[in-house]
Design a protein around this motif. Sequence first.
Motif, short mmCIF file in Angstrom:
data_model
loop_
_atom_site.label_atom_id
_atom_site.label_comp_id
_atom_site.label_asym_id
_atom_site.label_seq_id
_atom_site.Cartn_x
_atom_site.Cartn_y
_atom_site.Cartn_z
N PHE A 1 49.18 50.16 35.99
CA PHE A 1 48.75 49.29 34.53
C PHE A 1 47.14 50.62 34.12
O PHE A 1 47.05 50.21 33.00
CB PHE A 1 47.75 48.40 35.58
CG PHE A 1 47.06 47.55 34.77
CD1 PHE A 1 47.42 46.36 34.19
CD2 PHE A 1 45.71 47.54 35.14
CE1 PHE A 1 46.75 45.33 33.55
CE2 PHE A 1 44.89 46.79 33.80
CZ PHE A 1 45.54 45.91 33.16
N THR B 1 50.61 39.98 31.81
CA THR B 1 51.23 40.59 32.89
C THR B 1 51.65 39.87 33.94
O THR B 1 51.84 39.74 35.09
CB THR B 1 49.76 40.60 33.53
OG1 THR B 1 49.15 39.93 33.59
CG2 THR B 1 49.40 42.71 32.85
N TRP C 1 47.37 44.06 44.01
CA TRP C 1 49.29 45.05 43.87
C TRP C 1 48.99 45.05 44.83
O TRP C 1 49.42 44.85 46.26
CB TRP C 1 48.68 46.46 43.97
CG TRP C 1 47.42 46.46 42.66
CD1 TRP C 1 46.22 46.82 42.25
CD2 TRP C 1 48.00 45.92 41.08
NE1 TRP C 1 45.94 46.54 41.36
CE2 TRP C 1 46.99 46.13 40.76
CE3 TRP C 1 49.59 46.22 40.79
CZ2 TRP C 1 47.38 46.54 38.78
CZ3 TRP C 1 49.71 46.21 39.27
CH2 TRP C 1 48.73 46.18 38.37
N PHE D 1 55.00 41.58 35.44
CA PHE D 1 54.44 42.96 35.61
C PHE D 1 54.75 43.75 37.08
O PHE D 1 54.43 43.08 37.83
CB PHE D 1 52.39 43.69 35.70
CG PHE D 1 52.77 45.39 35.03
CD1 PHE D 1 52.33 45.25 34.16
CD2 PHE D 1 52.18 45.68 36.33
CE1 PHE D 1 52.02 46.94 33.44
CE2 PHE D 1 51.38 47.21 36.28
CZ PHE D 1 51.44 47.49 34.82
N HIS E 1 54.94 45.69 40.43
CA HIS E 1 54.36 45.70 41.42
C HIS E 1 52.74 44.68 41.80
O HIS E 1 52.42 44.92 42.58
CB HIS E 1 53.99 47.04 41.67
CG HIS E 1 55.03 48.28 42.06
ND1 HIS E 1 55.55 48.59 42.43
CD2 HIS E 1 55.10 48.96 40.54
CE1 HIS E 1 56.90 49.41 42.54
NE2 HIS E 1 56.30 49.49 40.48
N LEU E 2 52.73 44.13 40.66
CA LEU E 2 51.18 43.18 40.56
C LEU E 2 52.06 42.03 41.54
O LEU E 2 53.13 40.57 41.26
CB LEU E 2 51.34 42.17 39.31
CG LEU E 2 49.92 41.70 39.43
CD1 LEU E 2 48.70 42.27 39.37
CD2 LEU E 2 50.29 40.95 37.48
N TYR F 1 42.79 42.61 41.00
CA TYR F 1 44.15 42.48 41.02
C TYR F 1 44.47 42.36 42.49
O TYR F 1 43.60 42.90 43.11
CB TYR F 1 44.73 43.46 40.20
CG TYR F 1 44.22 43.53 38.55
CD1 TYR F 1 45.08 43.35 37.41
CD2 TYR F 1 43.20 44.01 38.44
CE1 TYR F 1 45.06 44.12 36.50
CE2 TYR F 1 43.09 43.96 36.73
CZ TYR F 1 43.98 44.17 35.99
OH TYR F 1 43.33 43.97 34.48
N GLY G 1 51.78 50.12 41.32
CA GLY G 1 51.49 49.44 39.99
C GLY G 1 50.05 49.00 38.87
O GLY G 1 49.77 49.14 38.60
N LEU G 2 49.17 49.55 39.79
CA LEU G 2 47.32 49.88 39.98
C LEU G 2 48.16 51.19 38.97
O LEU G 2 47.55 51.13 38.15
CB LEU G 2 47.13 50.44 41.00
CG LEU G 2 45.62 50.56 40.72
CD1 LEU G 2 44.87 50.32 42.59
CD2 LEU G 2 44.94 52.05 40.75
N LYS H 1 46.98 38.62 39.70
CA LYS H 1 45.75 39.01 38.27
C LYS H 1 45.10 37.99 38.39
O LYS H 1 45.96 36.88 37.29
CB LYS H 1 46.39 39.75 37.25
CG LYS H 1 45.15 40.08 36.10
CD LYS H 1 45.64 40.80 34.60
CE LYS H 1 44.61 40.77 34.07
NZ LYS H 1 44.50 41.62 32.65
#
Length: 190
Positions: A68, A27, A59, A30, A32-33, A57, A64-65, A36
């Motif tokens: 994922f 991640t 975001w 990853f 839009h993160l 997380y 992104g959520l 985390k």
Amino acid sequence: MQYEIGLPADHDMGSIERRVATRGTATDDFPHLGVKAYAVRRVGRHGSPVNAYAPFYLWADPAGLDAFLYGPFRNITTDFGRPPVRHWIGASFTRGPGFGQAPVFATREVRSLPDDVAPGDAVADELAAPAPDGDGWHSDALAVDPSRWELVRFVLWSAVPDRVPAGGTPFDVLHASTPRLADLPTGRLW
């Protein structure tokens, strides 16, 4: 968002450490993160009565959520079943003096909004609260669950604090993926 997977008191937490060591970097880029935090609780450590794997997380945006939960989350459901995923509406994000360092610890505080105070006023009061004690805090995120009218405060720490806030839940952070952490808007989010 956060999910917490309770584990037996005699569970080999080394298996979770190995999982994070071998899969945690997945991640690191990853989309839009913001962050985390691969968080864990261990029986007896920082006063924890339980073992748990409980990543959380932040975001940069809800896409992104979604990406994922409907993609890589299958690794969790395959290995542990489908845990409930708590998610909140962001109210603020603040960078602390330890922001440039890697987080190694986290705390979570959850409080009900008072029934006799308007939700916006209660959140504003919480935003006016002083910053965490000491210079080891990394960042502070405040959010609201309107289905339960609860406030949640996640604080990441670049060093383990001398004391956990009263009523706070402590977590060790085994790894932190931070691809868009610097892009998260700061201050009040509404």
